[in-house]
Scaffold this motif. Structure first.
Motif, short mmCIF file in Angstrom:
data_model
loop_
_atom_site.label_atom_id
_atom_site.label_comp_id
_atom_site.label_asym_id
_atom_site.label_seq_id
_atom_site.Cartn_x
_atom_site.Cartn_y
_atom_site.Cartn_z
N ILE A 1 1.05 -1.28 -0.13
CA ILE A 1 -0.08 -0.13 -0.20
C ILE A 1 0.72 1.60 0.40
O ILE A 1 0.68 2.37 -0.68
N TYR A 2 2.01 1.58 0.80
CA TYR A 2 2.58 2.19 0.65
C TYR A 2 4.13 2.56 -0.23
O TYR A 2 3.81 3.61 -1.30
N GLY A 3 3.81 1.45 -1.34
CA GLY A 3 4.39 1.58 -2.68
C GLY A 3 3.13 2.18 -3.67
O GLY A 3 3.73 2.73 -5.02
N MET A 4 1.73 1.40 -3.67
CA MET A 4 1.32 1.66 -4.29
C MET A 4 1.06 3.63 -3.90
O MET A 4 0.94 4.42 -5.13
N TRP A 5 1.10 4.25 -2.54
CA TRP A 5 1.34 5.40 -2.74
C TRP A 5 1.89 6.51 -2.97
O TRP A 5 1.85 6.85 -4.42
N GLY A 6 3.40 5.31 -2.75
CA GLY A 6 4.79 6.12 -3.31
C GLY A 6 4.37 6.68 -5.08
O GLY A 6 4.68 7.21 -5.79
N PHE A 7 3.93 5.66 -5.84
CA PHE A 7 4.21 5.86 -7.30
C PHE A 7 2.94 6.31 -7.87
O PHE A 7 3.24 7.25 -8.84
N PHE A 8 1.23 6.16 -7.29
CA PHE A 8 0.84 7.52 -7.59
C PHE A 8 0.62 8.39 -7.32
O PHE A 8 0.27 9.26 -7.82
N VAL B 1 9.32 0.14 -2.02
CA VAL B 1 10.32 0.09 -2.78
C VAL B 1 10.42 0.02 -4.70
O VAL B 1 10.38 1.08 -5.30
N THR B 2 10.39 -1.37 -4.83
CA THR B 2 10.05 -1.66 -6.04
C THR B 2 9.16 -0.74 -6.94
O THR B 2 9.54 -0.22 -8.29
N PHE B 3 8.26 -0.12 -6.63
CA PHE B 3 7.06 0.64 -6.94
C PHE B 3 7.90 2.11 -7.35
O PHE B 3 8.06 2.29 -8.09
N VAL B 4 8.79 2.96 -6.64
CA VAL B 4 9.26 4.26 -7.00
C VAL B 4 10.40 4.01 -7.18
O VAL B 4 11.38 5.12 -6.96
N VAL B 5 11.21 3.33 -6.74
CA VAL B 5 12.78 3.07 -7.50
C VAL B 5 13.74 3.62 -8.37
O VAL B 5 14.88 3.90 -8.94
N GLY B 6 12.53 3.19 -9.57
CA GLY B 6 12.95 3.05 -10.33
C GLY B 6 13.62 1.92 -11.15
O GLY B 6 13.83 1.93 -12.77
#
Lengths: 325, 278
Positions: free
Chosen positions: A137-144, A255-260
């Protein structure tokens, strides 16, 4: 003597007692079961280490001990090293701590010293619930939400400010919304409830007598916390920070969602990068059974295991051992 | 003198303001997360989401197979983890006081507790997937069990150590053998606390994504076979959220809302269990 008369009754009771002693089967069975379960736990860790090391062996044999720090990740030529990912992992986790620890101290101070007592328990429960939210959930929030916002309102401005400063303009250079910095920020948000909950518990454990003595000397609220509560719980607080670090180092989904997910080395924290966990999650389906890439990914796992073991051992050395308390 | 005092009072006020600011900022960020979750997840959450299987973009799929897959894997995982965790925790609390083996077991359990969950996934991959050459729902269940076991061990040991020694002594004085003291006195006295630990482990396992990526893999089709790749809610969210299609991203948010509600509900039940005990 009347007391003596009761002795025969006691001996007549001894018969069932003796019978119980000759049938220790349930007792032995039960203790064997619980000890066996304890041994399963030992076996489990042993198996994890052996399996990771065994799976990583082809990569370690091919690239030597330098695998652990060599900054090469070349799928085309099948040459691998963990350097880039170790760098990204450590950098994002340290960034997360730099952001989360001061905030956690502030929030813990607010909760223990400023907030009215009746609300504390409710807020404590809310923090525990937030710590239980799955990391994806934190990853999705970070990404979107976070990454687009940073790209639009933060990174360009900061890079503009840093541009004339030599040195700093290499670290804060123009980059992307998905970056090692964003990963650090999302990790900070994720470990914030965890560290705050531990800080609240540690600050709350200061003996009231010590705090009252300091108030009696005329100390302000801040001086009591700084000079009494924090020194009293310092070791435990550092231990709590290490536990937060351990969580950040091994986190995958946030991390995987937002690290690039770019496998290159850059001093710029706004550049796309990768961590050990994100690389494993991202590239695993490109690695076939028995391939060198699979061995390299398992080698990354082994590296992560070693790093998190060191951090856990450090946190245990700092916090008073559980056996004593 | 009064100047120094007012400076100290000013410092105190500044610190209070900073702390309040930190609390408000943290609250704002966490509110943003929850708001995003509800604002994007709730509109996409329909009855059909729960009753239809996953489908490619444009085909109005749901998450039914992922929900069922999660229930199966978490359920089997907990069936494996609960007896091992409870018994090992009982060993640490009742049989291993002051023993070397007990200390080592406790340390190892702590290592497992803080081991990154993706490593558990890799371990089960090497153990069960690479050897059978197929991803499977059973491998996913085993990975979730390995995640849950150390949590159950820790809470079981902690809860059993809260049971007064006098209770055990009273039972032993009546002639009860040790296994009866443990199972009928200590387990009963610590029962609700141990149940809380099992529920917390359940909530944690239900939200895990990383260990399932290389074990049960995920599956777009309906499958309840433990020997084949199986869908799960977290992996479905991961796959859909990183897809470029708006309808699939919406479905990912619906799944995210579902799983958060589920995890929070289990946690609240666990909290209430503890509350009733004390």
């Amino acid at each position: 003597m009347p007391d003596a008369v009761t002795i025969p009754t006691a001996t007549s009771d001894a018969a069932p007692l003796a019978r119980r002693r000759v049938s220790p089967l349930p007792e032995n069975l039960f203790s064997a079961t619980v000890i066996g379960s304890g041994l399963i736990v030992l076996l489990l860790l042993g198996a994890i280490i052996v399996m990771l090391a065994d799976g990583a062996w082809p990569a370690l044999k091919a690239f030597g001990i330098a695998f652990f720090w060599s900054p090469v990740w070349d799928s085309v030529n099948d040459k691998y090293g963990a350097g880039i990912m170790v760098y990204g992992t450590v950098l994002s986790s340290v960034l997360a701590l730099l952001i989360a620890v001061p905030l956690s101290i502030g929030v813990a101070y607010f909760l223990t010293e400023i907030l009215a007592a009746p609300f504390r328990r409710a807020v404590g429960v809310v923090i525990q619930l937030l710590a239980a939210i799955p990391s994806i959930i934190y990853g999705m929030w970070g990404f979107f939400v976070l990454a687009p916002w940073l790209a639009a309102h933060f990174i360009l401005d900061v890079a503009d400010l840093a541009a004339p400063v030599p040195g700093l303009n290499k670290i804060l250079d123009y980059g992307s919304g998905n970056s090692v910095f964003t990963a650090g920020l999302v990790l900070a948000v994720m470990i914030l409830p965890l560290i705050t909950a531990m800080f609240v518990e540690i600050l709350g454990a200061t003996p009231v007598v010590l705090k009252e003595s300091a108030y009696g000397l005329g100390c302000t609220r801040f001086e009591v916390v700084r000079s009494v509560a924090v020194p009293y719980g310092r070791r435990a607080m550092i231990g709590a920070v290490m536990l937060g670090l351990g969580r950040a180092l091994g986190e995958t989904m946030a991390v995987t969602f937002v690290v690039g997910n770019a496998t290159r080395l850059s001093p710029n924290i706004f550049a796309q990068g990768s961590t050990i966990a994100s690389t494993i999650a991202n590239e695993f389906n490109e690695a076939g059974f028995g391939s060198m890439k699979l061995a390299a990914l398992l080698g990354l796992g082994l590296t992560l295991f070693i790093i998190s073991f060191i951090v856990l051992a450090a946190s245990r050395a700092l916090v008073a051992p559980r056996a004593v308390s | 003198m009064s100047g120094r005092t007012s400076a100290r009072k000013a410092t105190n006020l500044v610190v209070a303001a900073l702390a309040t600011g930190a609390a408000l900022l943290s609250l704002a960020v966490l509110a943003s997360i929850l708001w995003t979750l509800i604002a994007r997840g709730a509109p996409a959450l329909r009855l059909s989401t729960l009753t239809t299987s996953m489908a490619p973009t444009g085909e109005h799929g749901g998450l039914a197979n992922a929900i069922v897959g999660s229930l199966i894997q978490v359920g089997i995982g907990m069936l494996i983890a609960t007896p091992i965790g409870v018994l090992a925790g009982t060993y640490l609390s009742e049989y291993a006081k002051g023993s070397k083996l007990g200390d080592v077991t406790r340390f190892v359990s702590d290592i497992l507790l803080s081991a990154p969950s993706i490593l558990i996934g890799l371990f089960v991959y090497v153990l069960l997937v690479a050897t059978t050459k197929t991803y499977s729902g059973f491998a996913g269940a085993v990975a979730l069990a390995v995640i849950a076991i150390p949590i159950i061990i820790r809470t079981t040991e902690d809860m059993l150590s809260l049971v007064p020694v006098a209770l055990r002594e009273a039972a032993a004085a009546l002639g009860a053998p040790k296994w009866k003291v443990v199972t009928q006195i200590a387990w009963r006295a610590a029962g609700s606390g141990m149940l809380t630990g099992i529920l917390l482990a359940l909530a944690r396992a239900a939200g895990e994504t990383a260990p399932l990526l290389f074990t049960s893999l995920g599956n777009l089709n309906w499958s309840t076979s433990l020997g084949k790749p199986m869908a799960s809610l977290p992996v479905a969210i991961y796959q859909f959220a990183s897809s470029p299609y708006e309808d699939l991203v919406q479905l990912a948010w619906a799944g995210a809302l579902l799983i958060t509600l589920g995890v929070l509900a289990i946690n609240i039940i666990a909290q209430l269990t503890v509350g009733r005990r004390s």
